[in-house]
Design a protein around this motif. Structure first.
Motif, short mmCIF file in Angstrom:
data_model
loop_
_atom_site.label_atom_id
_atom_site.label_comp_id
_atom_site.label_asym_id
_atom_site.label_seq_id
_atom_site.Cartn_x
_atom_site.Cartn_y
_atom_site.Cartn_z
N VAL A 1 0.84 -1.20 0.00
CA VAL A 1 0.00 0.00 0.00
C VAL A 1 0.88 1.25 0.00
O VAL A 1 0.66 2.19 -0.78
N LEU B 1 3.93 1.54 -1.07
CA LEU B 1 4.58 1.65 -2.38
C LEU B 1 3.65 2.32 -3.38
O LEU B 1 4.03 3.23 -4.12
N GLY B 2 2.39 1.88 -3.37
CA GLY B 2 1.41 2.47 -4.28
C GLY B 2 1.24 3.95 -4.02
O GLY B 2 1.22 4.77 -4.95
N MET C 1 4.32 5.89 -5.26
CA MET C 1 4.40 6.00 -6.72
C MET C 1 3.37 7.01 -7.23
O MET C 1 3.65 7.79 -8.13
N PHE C 2 2.18 6.98 -6.62
CA PHE C 2 1.17 7.94 -7.03
C PHE C 2 1.67 9.36 -6.76
O PHE C 2 1.51 10.25 -7.61
N THR D 1 3.78 10.63 -9.48
CA THR D 1 3.09 11.18 -10.66
C THR D 1 2.57 12.59 -10.36
O THR D 1 2.56 13.44 -11.24
N MET E 1 5.35 14.96 -10.84
CA MET E 1 5.58 15.25 -12.25
C MET E 1 4.54 16.23 -12.79
O MET E 1 4.84 17.08 -13.62
N LEU E 2 3.30 16.08 -12.30
CA LEU E 2 2.24 17.00 -12.74
C LEU E 2 2.61 18.43 -12.38
O LEU E 2 2.55 19.34 -13.20
N ALA F 1 5.49 19.91 -14.28
CA ALA F 1 5.09 20.45 -15.58
C ALA F 1 4.50 21.85 -15.42
O ALA F 1 4.82 22.77 -16.17
N PHE F 2 3.62 22.01 -14.42
CA PHE F 2 3.05 23.34 -14.18
C PHE F 2 4.16 24.34 -13.87
O PHE F 2 4.13 25.48 -14.33
N SER G 1 7.35 24.28 -14.80
CA SER G 1 8.13 24.66 -15.98
C SER G 1 7.32 25.64 -16.83
O SER G 1 7.87 26.61 -17.36
N ALA G 2 6.02 25.40 -16.94
CA ALA G 2 5.18 26.34 -17.70
C ALA G 2 5.20 27.72 -17.03
O ALA G 2 5.28 28.75 -17.70
#
Lengths: 598, 203
Positions: free
Chosen positions: B27, B29-30, B33-34, B37, B40-41, B44-45, B47-48
């Motif tokens: 659990v 680990l999940g 990992m989430f 992500t 990363m989201l 991205a914002f 860098s924009a």
């Protein structure tokens, strides 16, 4: 051994819920069984492939015979092809949707989510994925995503027309082309759902491979198929979220008047837009940060599968297993940092261009080693040219041919000339379409007996191979030369360009080959359906292979391994061990019976 | 399809032979990992944001003061759930654990109410999404964060409800897993909020 069993039983009992009695719906529809979910993904993806192929047929009819009036199509598409002649906007929508559906809804679903789900738990020796409920959810989100994408054909203005890359301003301005209206909004929503679904799958892939391996299944004893899914899932988890961010910002630009991607002074249909200061280039960066790793997300499993099929039909151990694993890891790392090579002509600084060139060409090293190793696996083997073996060999062929084109395109100087020509179209079809398509068929022919307990027909399978390989090669090899002649992509007709007059005949040949290619797939569909019902029945290990999925009945029962999980004693390529009567030794055979070679 | 799957035999439960400790790890680990992500989201914002910040039309907007109060509330909420999670391990910590997790849920709700109030204050002042790139990013970043907080809140509420249901039962593994997962996510959201605040106020 007895002690281990006793331990195991104790846990099994202590956990209480040792079995379930689900009804039909929970078994086959809202199932949490990874095998059913895998099959659901595969069937959904194959249906989407039919749609994607029909779009390709229309594209090729247009490019081969741009002035011909297609009466029937005119009646089917009264706005896009009134009186049977295609409008440029309709052509753009076809190209956009063909790319989107094939990349995201066919290959991703069948090869990555479909076979990934089916194979990973079986090959690592687990009962199911790490998070079965999440897995089920991922399929249903994927299905909704596919339906939203299909629905976009039927909204006002038709489907999205800004290319599968959805570059703004075309994708950001509501009235740029008909497809920029609702079609583009649906496209973005479908992509957001797709990413959500792939994220759930990816979490499951990584967690299952990481922590649910059977006893003795060290990372370095995993089949290359599992390794490739592992690397591909990690790449997907890291690369996909940025596109979600970009999709959110693009939706806001489209619907709420923000200017993330829309620059100042943009004039659309005679009117200056109020937006200012945004950067269309920003979208390109965010898109390709997903888009390039996506290529590897799709291509690595195809290569992994081909790698695993070769030893089975050469009856010799895999050559360079460890090197293949290191190459996969290297490609995974490098693949994340080369997205800029899609944007050499975007006006990027020559220094960035130089970096992206060098990084891209560096990928050639691990990929070349990988390819040579695949060929070395054939050396001295006893080749059995079954259908899955033919497709695996074809995968290597396309990988090599497409890879050579990549050398030209990865070099910024050459790319300036070749960018947006059919050279690029030819190159990426070999890689992201050809390698993955043949990899998908390898997987289908190879694991069909495991999935459904029946063989597919060999004669039809071989016919299908030749009807796929030869026309596919013709179409996309020739397109490289169209590109060298300067033929740009995304144009709906070339009849008005004097310098492209000599390409008319080539385009007709390509179109005919494309029609043969599509026709060849009917052989596959017929074989698939017929074999499902009437195929020769298959035993547990019909190919005499060594990995764990072949130690259980075909099709495997729920929970995969009965009451006791398997114990792994050796690597997955134990063929023709000296002094052993059988020419293959499954991973579960104890070292007392057959010596371990690796 | 063919014989073996269609015969109605009972299904072995997929985790029937997983040790409890391994299920805990799975659990966690999940969750991690989430969170990867989500990182990363927001990368991205970011860098924009950095790229867009360089454009000439960037005009900073005045941010409502209530954001600072919201920050304090979310940090307090994070501390509360940590208290609850730590109390779970001890013999007679049940009640104090329940209090901690419930307080975290309440403070989380308060945070979302505070964010809504901040958005309304901006709108009342005439600052909308397209007003300036700064306001666009402010609404997008805080909105995306709020969506994640709402999801996290759901998890925290589930954890609180689960603890209430367990009562004096001996099997505490499942609620402990849930609370640990919720706490990890919740701490992350507090840290993420500090990051978002730094981005929109300082940069």
């Amino acid at each position: 051994m007895a002690e281990r069993l006793a331990d195991h039983d104790a846990t099994y009992e202590r956990n209480g819920q040792t079995e379930e009695h689900p009804g039909f719906l929970r078994r086959y529809v809202f199932s949490t069984d990874h095998k059913i979910i895998g099959i659901q993904y595969i069937l959904t993806g194959l249906l989407m492939a039919v749609v994607g192929s029909l779009l390709a047929v229309m594209i090729r009819l247009q490019l081969g015979w741009p002035t011909h009036q297609w009466g029937l199509l005119g009646r089917l598409f009264p706005t896009g092809m009134s009186s049977g002649i295609m409008t440029p906007e309709f052509y753009l929508a076809l190209v956009t949707m063909h790319g989107t559906i094939m990349v995201f809804f066919f290959i991703s679903y069948v090869l990555v989510s479909g076979f990934g789900n089916y194979l990973i738990p079986l090959q690592v020796g687990a009962r199911d994925m790490a998070y079965p409920f999440l897995n089920m959810l991922s399929y249903w989100v994927a299905l909704v995503s596919a339906l939203v994408m299909l629905a976009s054909f039927f909204v006002a203005g038709g489907a999205a027309a800004a290319g599968w890359t959805a570059y703004p301003p075309l994708s950001a301005v509501w009235n740029a082309v008909p497809g920029s209206a609702w079609g583009q909004t649906f496209w973005l929503l479908a992509m957001a759902l797709f990413i959500a679904s792939m994220t759930m799958s990816g979490l499951n892939f990584v967690a299952t491979i990481f922590s649910l391996r059977a006893q003795g299944m060290a990372m370095m004893r995993m089949p290359l198929t599992v390794w490739s899914y592992f690397i591909s899932a990690i790449m997907a988890l890291l690369a996909f979220p940025p596109l979600t961010a970009a999709a959110v910002m693009l939706l806001f630009d489209r619907h709420f008047g923000t200017s993330f991607f829309l620059p100042s002074g943009l004039v659309v249909s005679g009117q200056v837009l109020p937006n200012q200061g945004g950067s269309p280039l920003l979208w390109q960066h965010l898109f390709w940060f997903l888009g390039h790793p996506e290529v590897y997300v799709l291509i690595l499993p195809a290569l992994g599968i081909a790698n695993d099929v070769l030893p089975v039909f050469t009856r010799k151990p895999k050559s360079g297993y460890r090197i293949q694993v290191y190459c996969l890891i290297a490609v995974g790392v490098l693949g994340m940092v080369v997205w800029g090579h899609h944007m050499f002509v975007s006006g990027m600084s020559p220094f960035s261009g130089e970096y992206f060139s060098v990084a891209t060409l560096t990928i050639t090293l691990p990929m070349a080693i990988f390819g040579v190793n695949m060929m070395a696996s054939l050396w001295g083997g006893t080749l059995r040219l079954t259908t899955p073996m033919l497709f695996a060999l074809g995968t290597i062929g396309f990988f090599g041919t497409g890879g050579i084109g990549g050398l030209f395109l990865g070099n910024a100087t050459a790319d300036m000339q070749l960018h947006d020509t059919y050279f690029v179209v030819g190159h990426f079809h070999f890689m992201i379409a050809g390698v993955t398509l043949l990899g998908t068929f390898t997987a289908i022919y190879f694991w069909f007996p495991k999935m459904f307990g029946r063989f597919m027909n060999e004669a039809l399978g071989k016919a299908h191979f030749w009807l796929t390989f030869v026309p596919f090669f013709t179409v996309f090899f020739m397109q490289h030369f169209l590109g060298l002649q300067g033929m740009p992509r995304r144009y709906y007709a070339f009849s008005t360009y004097e310098f492209l007059k000599p390409t008319t005949g080539q385009n007709v040949i390509i179109s005919i080959a494309a029609l043969i290619l599509t026709g060849g797939q009917l052989v596959f569909l017929a074989n698939f359906c017929w074999s499902l019902l009437k195929g020769r029945s298959a035993e547990a290990n019909p190919w005499h292979a060594t990995t764990l999925e072949w130690t259980v009945p075909s099709p495997p029962p729920h929970g995969n391994f009965g009451h006791v999980l398997p114990v792994v004693h050796r690597w997955p390529y134990e063929y023709s061990v000296e002094g052993c009567a059988a020419d293959h030794t499954p991973q579960t055979v104890s070292p007392r019976d057959v010596p371990v070679t690796a | 399809m063919t014989k073996p799957i269609s015969t109605p035999v009972p299904w072995p439960h997929p985790r029937a032979d997983l040790e409890s400790a391994r299920r805990d790890d799975l659990v966690q680990l999940g969750v991690w990992m989430f969170l990867g992500t989500v990182v990363m989201l927001f990368a991205a914002f970011t860098s924009a944001y950095i790229i867009r910040r360089g454009a000439s039309d960037w005009t900073p907007i005045a941010l409502p003061w209530i954001l600072w109060a919201n920050t304090a509330v979310l940090v307090a909420s994070s501390l509360a759930i940590e208290r609850g999670r730590r109390a779970m391990g001890s013999e007679d910590g049940e009640a104090s654990a329940r209090r901690g997790v419930s307080a975290a849920a309440g403070l989380g709700l308060l945070f979302l109410a505070g964010q809504t109030s901040a958005w309304r204050q901006l709108v009342d002042r005439g600052v909308y999404l397209p007003t300036s790139p700064h306001s666009s990013f402010f609404f997008v970043l805080t909105g995306t964060h709020a969506v994640h907080v709402a999801a996290g809140l759901l998890l925290v509420i589930c954890a609180a409800a689960r603890m209430a249901r367990v009562g004096g039962r001996t099997d505490r593994a499942a609620p402990r897993r849930l609370v640990t997962a919720a706490a990890t996510f919740w701490h992350f959201l507090a840290a993420l909020w500090l990051y978002v605040m730094a981005l929109v106020t300082v940069f």
